[in-house]
Every structure is written in C-alpha cells, then in structure tokens.
Design a protein around this motif. Structure first.
Motif, PDB file in Angstrom:
ATOM      1  N   ARG A 198       0.735  -1.290   0.251  1.00  0.00           N
ATOM      2  CA  ARG A 198       0.263  -0.149  -0.105  1.00  0.00           C
ATOM      3  C   ARG A 198       0.743   1.554   0.394  1.00  0.00           C
ATOM      4  NH1 ARG A 198      -4.571  -1.900  -1.004  1.00  0.00           N
ATOM      5  NH2 ARG A 198      -5.250  -3.999   0.239  1.00  0.00           N
ATOM      6  N   LYS A 199       0.286   2.432  -0.909  1.00  0.00           N
ATOM      7  CA  LYS A 199       0.527   3.425  -0.342  1.00  0.00           C
ATOM      8  C   LYS A 199       0.327   4.894   0.637  1.00  0.00           C
ATOM      9  CE  LYS A 199       3.155   1.225  -3.936  1.00  0.00           C
ATOM     10  NZ  LYS A 199       4.384   1.642  -3.802  1.00  0.00           N
ATOM     11  N   CYS A 200      -0.532   4.418   1.569  1.00  0.00           N
ATOM     12  CA  CYS A 200      -0.421   4.968   3.076  1.00  0.00           C
ATOM     13  C   CYS A 200       0.356   6.052   2.545  1.00  0.00           C
ATOM     14  CB  CYS A 200      -0.895   4.191   3.974  1.00  0.00           C
ATOM     15  SG  CYS A 200      -2.521   3.228   3.212  1.00  0.00           S
ATOM     16  N   ALA A 201       0.305   7.734   2.849  1.00  0.00           N
ATOM     17  CA  ALA A 201       1.133   8.370   3.226  1.00  0.00           C
ATOM     18  C   ALA A 201       1.726   8.981   4.506  1.00  0.00           C
ATOM     19  CB  ALA A 201       0.632  10.590   2.820  1.00  0.00           C
ATOM     20  N   TYR A 202       1.219   8.118   5.703  1.00  0.00           N
ATOM     21  CA  TYR A 202       1.798   8.502   6.242  1.00  0.00           C
ATOM     22  C   TYR A 202       2.713   7.167   6.794  1.00  0.00           C
ATOM     23  CZ  TYR A 202      -2.337   5.944   7.231  1.00  0.00           C
ATOM     24  OH  TYR A 202      -3.053   4.922   7.102  1.00  0.00           O
ATOM     25  N   CYS A 203       2.932   6.354   5.987  1.00  0.00           N
ATOM     26  CA  CYS A 203       3.521   4.625   7.197  1.00  0.00           C
ATOM     27  C   CYS A 203       4.492   4.693   6.591  1.00  0.00           C
ATOM     28  CB  CYS A 203       2.311   4.018   6.945  1.00  0.00           C
ATOM     29  SG  CYS A 203       2.687   2.646   7.880  1.00  0.00           S
ATOM     30  N   SER A 204       5.570   4.126   7.419  1.00  0.00           N
ATOM     31  CA  SER A 204       7.185   4.031   7.256  1.00  0.00           C
ATOM     32  C   SER A 204       7.041   2.183   7.086  1.00  0.00           C
ATOM     33  CB  SER A 204       7.339   4.221   8.404  1.00  0.00           C
ATOM     34  OG  SER A 204       7.596   3.504   9.579  1.00  0.00           O
ATOM     35  N   ILE A 205       5.756   1.597   7.269  1.00  0.00           N
ATOM     36  CA  ILE A 205       6.396   0.361   7.439  1.00  0.00           C
ATOM     37  C   ILE A 205       6.630  -0.789   5.591  1.00  0.00           C
ATOM     38  CG2 ILE A 205       4.789  -1.482   7.844  1.00  0.00           C
ATOM     39  CD1 ILE A 205       3.424  -0.050   9.869  1.00  0.00           C
ATOM     40  N   GLU A 251       7.247  10.692  10.614  1.00  0.00           N
ATOM     41  CA  GLU A 251       7.415   9.634   9.622  1.00  0.00           C
ATOM     42  C   GLU A 251       8.798  10.672   8.694  1.00  0.00           C
ATOM     43  OE1 GLU A 251       8.529   7.513  11.700  1.00  0.00           O
ATOM     44  OE2 GLU A 251       6.879   8.600  13.521  1.00  0.00           O
ATOM     45  N   ALA A 252       9.829   9.649   8.389  1.00  0.00           N
ATOM     46  CA  ALA A 252      11.016  10.210   8.006  1.00  0.00           C
ATOM     47  C   ALA A 252      10.996   9.089   6.177  1.00  0.00           C
ATOM     48  CB  ALA A 252      12.506  10.595   8.185  1.00  0.00           C
ATOM     49  N   ASP A 253      11.090   9.228   5.059  1.00  0.00           N
ATOM     50  CA  ASP A 253      11.132   8.627   4.043  1.00  0.00           C
ATOM     51  C   ASP A 253       9.522   8.418   3.489  1.00  0.00           C
ATOM     52  OD1 ASP A 253      13.674   8.060   3.571  1.00  0.00           O
ATOM     53  OD2 ASP A 253      13.887   7.140   5.791  1.00  0.00           O
ATOM     54  N   THR A 254       8.386   8.967   4.053  1.00  0.00           N
ATOM     55  CA  THR A 254       6.917   9.103   3.558  1.00  0.00           C
ATOM     56  C   THR A 254       6.543   9.719   3.278  1.00  0.00           C
ATOM     57  OG1 THR A 254       6.294   9.577   5.597  1.00  0.00           O
ATOM     58  CG2 THR A 254       6.531   7.246   6.156  1.00  0.00           C
ATOM     59  N   TYR A 255       5.710   9.428   2.402  1.00  0.00           N
ATOM     60  CA  TYR A 255       4.946  10.745   1.151  1.00  0.00           C
ATOM     61  C   TYR A 255       4.396  11.633   2.147  1.00  0.00           C
ATOM     62  CZ  TYR A 255       2.419  12.349  -2.564  1.00  0.00           C
ATOM     63  OH  TYR A 255       1.483  13.365  -3.036  1.00  0.00           O
ATOM     64  N   ALA A 256       4.213  11.358   3.563  1.00  0.00           N
ATOM     65  CA  ALA A 256       3.776  13.310   3.829  1.00  0.00           C
ATOM     66  C   ALA A 256       4.959  13.891   4.468  1.00  0.00           C
ATOM     67  CB  ALA A 256       2.630  12.456   5.036  1.00  0.00           C
ATOM     68  N   TYR A 257       5.991  13.464   4.862  1.00  0.00           N
ATOM     69  CA  TYR A 257       7.316  13.233   4.869  1.00  0.00           C
ATOM     70  C   TYR A 257       7.891  15.039   4.428  1.00  0.00           C
ATOM     71  CZ  TYR A 257      11.314  14.761   8.304  1.00  0.00           C
ATOM     72  OH  TYR A 257      12.476  15.026   8.653  1.00  0.00           O
ATOM     73  N   ALA A 258       8.074  14.057   3.308  1.00  0.00           N
ATOM     74  CA  ALA A 258       8.447  14.743   1.613  1.00  0.00           C
ATOM     75  C   ALA A 258       6.976  15.681   1.050  1.00  0.00           C
ATOM     76  CB  ALA A 258       8.525  13.938   1.022  1.00  0.00           C
ATOM     77  N   HIS A 259       6.249  15.637   1.730  1.00  0.00           N
ATOM     78  CA  HIS A 259       5.208  16.655   1.024  1.00  0.00           C
ATOM     79  C   HIS A 259       4.637  17.308   1.538  1.00  0.00           C
ATOM     80  CE1 HIS A 259       6.079  13.484  -2.528  1.00  0.00           C
ATOM     81  NE2 HIS A 259       6.205  14.421  -3.018  1.00  0.00           N
ATOM     82  N   TYR A 260       4.215  17.362   2.778  1.00  0.00           N
ATOM     83  CA  TYR A 260       3.416  17.911   3.437  1.00  0.00           C
ATOM     84  C   TYR A 260       4.021  18.232   4.618  1.00  0.00           C
ATOM     85  CZ  TYR A 260       0.104  14.560   1.347  1.00  0.00           C
ATOM     86  OH  TYR A 260      -1.119  14.212   0.757  1.00  0.00           O
ATOM     87  N   ARG A 261       3.735  19.970   5.391  1.00  0.00           N
ATOM     88  CA  ARG A 261       4.322  19.927   6.632  1.00  0.00           C
ATOM     89  C   ARG A 261       3.567  19.724   8.342  1.00  0.00           C
ATOM     90  NH1 ARG A 261       4.387  24.465   9.216  1.00  0.00           N
ATOM     91  NH2 ARG A 261       2.391  25.265   7.873  1.00  0.00           N
ATOM     92  N   ASP A 262       3.789  19.030   9.140  1.00  0.00           N
ATOM     93  CA  ASP A 262       3.820  18.862  10.255  1.00  0.00           C
ATOM     94  C   ASP A 262       3.091  20.044  11.297  1.00  0.00           C
ATOM     95  OD1 ASP A 262       2.648  16.653  12.316  1.00  0.00           O
ATOM     96  OD2 ASP A 262       4.941  16.930  12.649  1.00  0.00           O
ATOM     97  N   GLU A 263       2.336  20.362  10.536  1.00  0.00           N
ATOM     98  CA  GLU A 263       1.500  22.184  11.344  1.00  0.00           C
ATOM     99  C   GLU A 263       0.816  22.038  11.854  1.00  0.00           C
ATOM    100  OE1 GLU A 263      -1.186  21.242   7.940  1.00  0.00           O
ATOM    101  OE2 GLU A 263       0.124  20.389   8.115  1.00  0.00           O
ATOM    102  N   ILE A 264       0.400  21.036  12.652  1.00  0.00           N
ATOM    103  CA  ILE A 264      -0.659  20.616  13.801  1.00  0.00           C
ATOM    104  C   ILE A 264      -0.424  20.073  15.158  1.00  0.00           C
ATOM    105  CG2 ILE A 264      -3.228  19.469  14.111  1.00  0.00           C
ATOM    106  CD1 ILE A 264      -4.214  18.578  11.382  1.00  0.00           C
ATOM    107  N   PRO A 265      -0.192  21.282  16.076  1.00  0.00           N
ATOM    108  CA  PRO A 265       0.522  21.878  17.367  1.00  0.00           C
ATOM    109  C   PRO A 265       0.128  19.998  18.128  1.00  0.00           C
ATOM    110  CG  PRO A 265      -1.063  23.726  16.466  1.00  0.00           C
ATOM    111  CD  PRO A 265      -1.007  22.682  15.868  1.00  0.00           C
TER     112      PRO A 265
END
Length: 432
Positions: free
Chosen positions: A148-155, A328-342
């Motif tokens: 699977r290609k879930c944005a947040y997942c490092s598995i 999580e490093a090396d995930t799609y979310a890490y490369a494309h999104y900011r972790d902006e929610i406190p």
C-alpha cells in the motif's frame, strides 16, 4: 548474570512477537534456557526485538536498549543484541550512537546471530516457535511487507514489498500449533486482505481461512488487519458458513472525510467506506468491527475532525483504537506535507474521539446484559477468571470477568451469562 540463559524482549506488535518466538526456539535447540519479557533480565545473552512504527515506539525501544546497556555495564547481563524494525531502518546511526550493543540485526537477517555467537541455526526447523502466549491461542503470520502507498506509513520502507507465505506452509504450521494445544488462531499480516495476490493474482484469504477452519481442533479463527480498498468480499461468505471463524474483523479505516482520505492516499472514498461497512454488517449479522483511526494528519481541519467524530457516532464501532499522526521520515507525507498541527491539538482531538467511543462502547455493552456468550478463559487473578468472547482479541479488546466462586479451567470454553458491565469490561457468571 545467569549462564546459559537468554532473555528475549519484544517491543511492538504481534508480528514482531512471532519473530521473537522463532528466535526463542532456535536458542532452545542450541541448549539455552530462554525467558521472554522477564521482570528481571539477567541472561548471558539478551536480544531486544524493536519497533519503529511511530516516534513513541522508537523512543520506547531506545529507552529499553539504554536500560540494558546500563545493566550490562553493571554486570547484570552479558552480550546485548538488537534486532527488528528499529535497527532495520536505522542500523548505521544506532551502531554509531550505541557502540555498547554487541551487534545490530534487522528484521530479516537475525538468523545470522547464531553464526556470530558460534551456534547453529536449524533451517529445517525454521518455522518452529516457542509460544509466549497462553498455550490455547497463538498468532499465525501469513505474510511480510506491504504494497500500500499510505502517505503517513513507514512500514513499507521498513519491511519492503508484500510477500505471501505459501498456503501449504501456513496450514502445516497451523497443524503443529493445534498439536501443541492451540485452539484459537489469530491470523495476522500487515495487510491480511492482500494475501495471495503476489502468488496468484487474486486474494487467497477466503480459501486459506476455509482450509484453516477445516483443521480438526481449531475452534476459533480471528482475522486481523484488513484494508478497506479492494476488500475481498468472499471472506464474508466464509464467516457466515464456518462456525469457527469469529464474527470479528480488524480493519483500519484511519479517517472518513474525503479530503483526508486523499491526503492519506488511502485509495477509497467516504461513500465507498460507508458501503463497505453496511455490506459487512448485512452479510455477517452481529459481526464486531474493530477499527483504528488517526487524528492530526497534515491538512486535518476542524471540519474534517468533526466529520470523523460524527462518523464514529453514526457507525458505532464495537471496537476502536486511535492514535495521533507522527511525522515519519522517508514517507510521502514527510516529503510533501508540513506537520503543522500542534501536539496539544492532536492530543485534544485524540481524547475527544476516545471519549465518544467510550460512551458508545458502554451502550453496546449494556445491550449484552442478560445474554449468554461462549467465552474462552485466558487467565485469572485473585478475584476473577479472565475471559474473552469471539468478539474480543487478546491484549487489545475488552475482557469478561467471572468471580471465582467455582473452578474454571484456563484454555477452556464456558457459556457465560453477562450480569453487569463497564465501558470496556463485562462481568458474568457461568451457567449451570
């Protein structure tokens, strides 16, 4: 420090636990006494099987390693080895930062540990395990990896592509487990509903489950970690037809708003999710659905979160867990999104979500008062026998507590009448 003793410590999920059980068996074949998750660790060899799914899991694994390094310096333990997901992903950094560890292994090369300590690895007995669970149930892992290609997942970064085990190999292992006294099989994989696609270009989970159900002595089969996109509906037929397949499905949905499902790259829409849930409940009456939800993913607005809360109120999941997004490093979310929610907003949303679920769980339990359920007895404490229904998985779901006013046997089934409840527990008595 005890000579000829090995301590194995498992961090993380049941999939890791299966690896630890295989490791333990290999040490036993080499003549060692092996202890799992001991309160007092004092072996001449200690192996930590680590987790790296999210930041909290990494911190917990590193904390355990540091405590064992301190014990090693004081002479309480001997050689210290680390394996599993953390070292699979960060081996180079760990070797530099923690030179006190004798050696690091990943998730798939830990068998070389035996060569390194001058012992044998028995490949012809590779699938044998020293069970750490109560002898009446065991986890049975059917695959490694995830496609699977879930944005947040490092598995997928850690475990690689999906690799199904051959069905005959799984069935043979199940047969060996039953001969050891196992009555309940917890079928697990990172994505159980993908099983077989890499082997046969179609999902083989329904066929595998049917063949497992035909093994004499298997009284319960429980399915863990399904995926909602391209769900194999034929598994519902198997649940209906096979009495020993529990009416229970663990299927992580993560969110419900369409903007968040797109951001998460889940491959499914809100409408398709609702239709999936409706069909599952229609085809398998009384099924108990366990899901996992995430709050605080990048882009989650207050409107998205309110939509998630309303979804939980409307669907009324029988079992629900939740966690806050981890960048999580090396995930799609890490490369494309900011972790902006406190972090405090994530925690507030998590608390609010679980508060809603607690009310739902209490109401669903109240509807069970006066009903009788086949219950497996897992253990006991000073006052109660501790059991589970077919709707409850070990460790993560609720328990049935039965006063010890008559003797019950651990690992046996009894018909238990539910007398009163709490939000996440039920209390009952055995019917005479």
């Amino acid at each position: 420090m005890k000579r000829n003793r090995v301590d194995i410590i498992t961090m993380g999920c049941s999939k890791n636990l299966v690896d630890s059980e295989r490791l333990m068996r290999q040490f036993q074949l080499n003549g060692y006494s092996v202890v799992h998750n001991a309160r007092r660790v004092n072996g001449e060899i200690v192996v930590v099987n680590t987790c790296a799914f999210i930041q909290y899991a990494r911190e917990e694994s590193i904390g355990m390693i540091l405590s064992l390094i301190a014990a090693k310096k004081r002479g309480y333990v001997g050689q210290l080895y680390v394996m599993g997901c953390l070292s699979e992903r960060y081996r180079g950094e760990l070797e530099q930062e923690l030179p006190e560890v004798d050696k690091f292994y990943g998730k798939f090369d830990w068998s070389s540990l035996f060569h390194d300590i001058g012992k044998s690895y028995y490949r012809n007995r590779d699938s044998e395990r020293a069970l750490t669970t109560p002898r009446h149930y065991a986890y049975l892992k059917v695959a490694e990896g995830c496609n699977r290609k879930c944005a947040y997942c490092s598995i997928p970064v850690i475990t690689g592509q999906y690799r199904s085990r051959p069905m005959d190999e799984i069935l043979a292992e199940a047969g060996r487990l039953v001969k050891k006294g196992v009555k309940e099989i917890q079928l697990i994989a990172q994505d159980l509903t993908y099983y077989g696609i890499d082997l046969a270009r179609k999902c083989l989970l329904p066929e595998l489950t049917e063949r497992l159900a035909d093994i004499r002595g298997v009284e319960w089969i429980r399915l863990h970690y399904g995926y909602p996109s391209n769900f194999p509906y034929d598994i519902l037929r198997v649940m209906q037809e096979q009495e020993n397949v529990c009416r229970y499905l663990d299927i992580a949905l993560q969110h419900i708003s369409d903007p968040m499902l797109r951001q998460m790259r889940r491959g499914i829409t809100k409408q398709a999710t609702l239709e999936l849930i409706e069909r599952i409940r229609e085809e398998v009456p009384e099924i108990h659905l366990r899901t996992t939800l995430m709050v605080g993913h990048p882009g989650e607005t207050e409107q998205d979160f309110e939509e998630l809360l309303q979804f939980v109120r409307d669907v009324r999941f029988e079992r629900l867990g939740a966690f806050a997004y981890s960048h999580e490093a090396d995930t799609y979310a890490y490369a494309h999104y900011r972790d902006e929610i406190p972090a405090e907003v994530k925690q507030k949303r998590l608390d609010e979500l679980m508060c809603v679920q607690e009310t739902i769980s209490r109401e669903l339990n109240e509807a069970k008062i006066g009903r009788t359920f086949k219950t497996m007895i897992d253990g006991e404490d000073e006052m109660y026998y501790i059991g589970r229904t077919e709707f409850d998985s070990p460790e993560v779901d609720q328990e049935v507590l039965i006063l010890k006013n008559q003797p019950l046997l651990i690992g046996e089934f009894y018909n238990i009448d539910i007398e009163h409840i709490e939000a996440f527990e039920m209390y009952g008595k055995m019917l005479n």
